[in-house]
Write a protein that holds these residues in place. Structure first.
Motif, mmCIF file in Angstrom:
data_model
loop_
_atom_site.group_PDB
_atom_site.id
_atom_site.type_symbol
_atom_site.label_atom_id
_atom_site.label_comp_id
_atom_site.label_asym_id
_atom_site.label_seq_id
_atom_site.Cartn_x
_atom_site.Cartn_y
_atom_site.Cartn_z
ATOM 1 N N GLY A 162 0.798 -1.214 0.000
ATOM 2 C CA GLY A 162 0.000 0.000 0.000
ATOM 3 C C GLY A 162 0.828 1.261 0.000
ATOM 4 O O GLY A 162 0.290 2.370 0.119
ATOM 5 N N GLY A 163 2.149 1.121 -0.125
ATOM 6 C CA GLY A 163 3.033 2.277 -0.139
ATOM 7 C C GLY A 163 3.258 2.795 -1.546
ATOM 8 O O GLY A 163 2.807 2.205 -2.538
ATOM 9 N N LEU A 164 3.975 3.902 -1.626
ATOM 10 C CA LEU A 164 4.291 4.527 -2.905
ATOM 11 C C LEU A 164 5.805 4.618 -3.048
ATOM 12 O O LEU A 164 6.441 5.471 -2.427
ATOM 13 N N PRO A 165 6.413 3.727 -3.841
ATOM 14 C CA PRO A 165 7.852 3.856 -4.097
ATOM 15 C C PRO A 165 8.094 5.049 -5.005
ATOM 16 O O PRO A 165 7.373 5.255 -5.983
ATOM 17 N N MET A 166 9.104 5.838 -4.681
ATOM 18 C CA MET A 166 9.324 7.069 -5.431
ATOM 19 C C MET A 166 10.790 7.234 -5.798
ATOM 20 O O MET A 166 11.683 7.029 -4.968
ATOM 21 N N HIS A 167 11.008 7.592 -7.066
ATOM 22 C CA HIS A 167 12.346 7.938 -7.547
ATOM 23 C C HIS A 167 12.604 9.365 -7.085
ATOM 24 O O HIS A 167 12.364 10.329 -7.813
ATOM 25 N N ASP A 216 0.860 5.251 6.126
ATOM 26 C CA ASP A 216 0.675 6.187 7.237
ATOM 27 C C ASP A 216 1.382 7.522 7.002
ATOM 28 O O ASP A 216 1.391 8.389 7.877
ATOM 29 N N GLY A 217 1.983 7.690 5.817
ATOM 30 C CA GLY A 217 2.666 8.933 5.495
ATOM 31 C C GLY A 217 4.137 8.948 5.854
ATOM 32 O O GLY A 217 4.845 9.911 5.539
ATOM 33 N N SER A 218 4.609 7.909 6.505
ATOM 34 C CA SER A 218 6.019 7.856 6.883
ATOM 35 C C SER A 218 6.893 7.555 5.669
ATOM 36 O O SER A 218 6.429 7.008 4.664
ATOM 37 N N VAL A 295 6.010 13.632 5.177
ATOM 38 C CA VAL A 295 6.426 14.564 4.127
ATOM 39 C C VAL A 295 5.660 15.882 4.246
ATOM 40 O O VAL A 295 4.437 15.895 4.412
ATOM 41 N N ASP A 296 6.400 16.994 4.148
ATOM 42 C CA ASP A 296 5.783 18.319 4.180
ATOM 43 C C ASP A 296 5.564 18.894 2.784
ATOM 44 O O ASP A 296 4.548 19.534 2.527
ATOM 45 N N PHE A 297 6.518 18.700 1.883
ATOM 46 C CA PHE A 297 6.332 19.215 0.527
ATOM 47 C C PHE A 297 7.219 18.448 -0.446
ATOM 48 O O PHE A 297 8.131 17.721 -0.050
ATOM 49 N N ILE A 298 6.907 18.620 -1.730
ATOM 50 C CA ILE A 298 7.593 17.899 -2.802
ATOM 51 C C ILE A 298 8.148 18.903 -3.807
ATOM 52 O O ILE A 298 7.456 19.852 -4.197
ATOM 53 N N LEU A 299 9.394 18.684 -4.207
ATOM 54 C CA LEU A 299 9.993 19.435 -5.309
ATOM 55 C C LEU A 299 10.064 18.517 -6.526
ATOM 56 O O LEU A 299 10.500 17.373 -6.416
ATOM 57 N N ILE A 300 9.627 19.008 -7.680
ATOM 58 C CA ILE A 300 9.705 18.241 -8.923
ATOM 59 C C ILE A 300 10.729 18.912 -9.828
ATOM 60 O O ILE A 300 10.574 20.078 -10.196
ATOM 61 N N LEU A 301 11.783 18.176 -10.171
ATOM 62 C CA LEU A 301 12.850 18.714 -11.018
ATOM 63 C C LEU A 301 12.561 18.394 -12.479
ATOM 64 O O LEU A 301 12.144 17.289 -12.813
#
Length: 340
Positions: A162-167, A216-218, A295-301
């Protein structure tokens, strides 16, 4: 090199997407190219027969730092390409002596850089069996296939939980006395490592390439080291990375080097995709790798220069749309198969 570390020149200069296949009898369930299970079994027999005549190196460790979520992993590679094992060992979290007695890998990468795979593009194949959690690499000596081989299978395990793997990179940035967690998303070569290791407001890097966001957002981390691009590396603009790459413990790959051992990070005559691995312990400061706040915020490059403005603040809907569009320019990390 002049730094006292090893620099290896490889035949293959990037990951081989055109030679990478998911092993499955349900190709309609996958967006990537596939081969059948019978084809995967033929590759396994071909490789296993070859391995019986070779000297091999085995490296074991964990993907992830937290004992509650880490995944046991193993790499087997020809001893002629022991640099791949040494580089991977810097990325795995270590197995203790007590744990080693009962160590059983969940994920395995079996790597034969000098074995051709006739019938596949460039006589090369990366066969990814997500059911058995085994990736077989034939006829590529590029280290990135080892790193991605384990992380690709780890991604599926996280997704099934149920998690989200992220590059993405991850860092802690102090704001008004409270550390905020930032994720830095981008394709290979777009600047995740550079952005992660830039010390704004005494920020602390946590990971530079792959993380998982759990239900859970961790945030969970994957690697105990970094596989950094070296092209254009400058001690004035990227002191943390330069200091680690120039340490004797680092391993370099396809970095321009003169006969006297001096290296030139700006010479791309062989490839723009020069690389180096180093352990996180070589960095002057790293954030905690377990119990990371949400997580508080996301930067997209993005390296597509025709998009204006250069910096934009997006609301949640805009950010989600932009993320799904995936608009970014290919980089040298993708090899000749990905347009620049």
């Amino acid at each position: 090199t002049c730094f006292g570390n090893q620099n290896v020149e490889t035949r293959v200069l990037a990951r081989s997407k055109a030679s990478t296949y998911i092993v499955t009898d349900t190709p309609e369930a996958h967006s990537d190219q596939t081969i059948s299970r019978s084809q995967g079994e033929a590759i396994a027999r071909h490789q296993d027969a070859y391995i019986r005549q070779q000297s091999m190196v085995v490296i074991e460790g964990y993907i992830g730092a937290d004992p509650k979520t880490r995944v046991a992993a193993r790499l087997m590679v020809e001893s002629r390409n022991a640099n791949i094992a040494a580089m991977q060992q810097q990325l795995y979290f270590p197995v203790s002596d007590a744990e080693r007695r009962n160590f059983r890998p969940t994920l395995q990468v079996i790597y034969t850089p000098n074995l051709k795979a006739p019938g596949y593009a460039n006589d090369r194949v990366i066969a990814v069996d997500l059911q058995a959690n085994v990736t077989r690499v034939l006829n590529s000596d590029y280290f990135g296939e080892s790193k991605k081989g384990g992380l690709r299978m780890w991604n599926r395990l996280v997704y099934e939980q149920g998690g989200l793997p992220m590059h993405a990179g991850c860092k802690l940035i102090p704001v008004n006395g409270r550390p905020k967690v930032a994720l830095i998303i981008g394709l290979s070569g777009t600047g995740k490592t550079t952005t992660t290791f830039t010390r704004q407001n005494a920020s602390q890097p946590i990971q530079d390439d792959f993380i998982g966001v759990m239900p859970d957002g961790s945030v969970v981390v994957t690697e105990n080291g970094c596989f950094a691009k070296t092209y254009g590396l400058n001690p004035d603009t990227e002191p943390m990375i330069y200091g680690a790459v120039s340490h004797p413990q680092a391993f370099l790959e396809n970095v321009s080097q003169s006969e006297d051992g001096s290296v030139d990070f700006f010479d791309a005559s062989y490839t723009h995709n020069g690389r180096a691995t180093f352990p996180l312990s070589l960095l002057p400061e790293v954030g905690e790798l377990v119990d990371i706040p949400k997580v508080d915020f996301i930067l997209i490059l993005n390296r597509n220069e025709n998009i204006i403005p250069a910096v934009a603040k997006l609301d949640e809907a805009q950010g989600a749309a932009y993320f799904m569009l995936g608009e970014t320019k290919g980089t040298s990390a993708g090899g000749a198969e990905v347009p620049l």
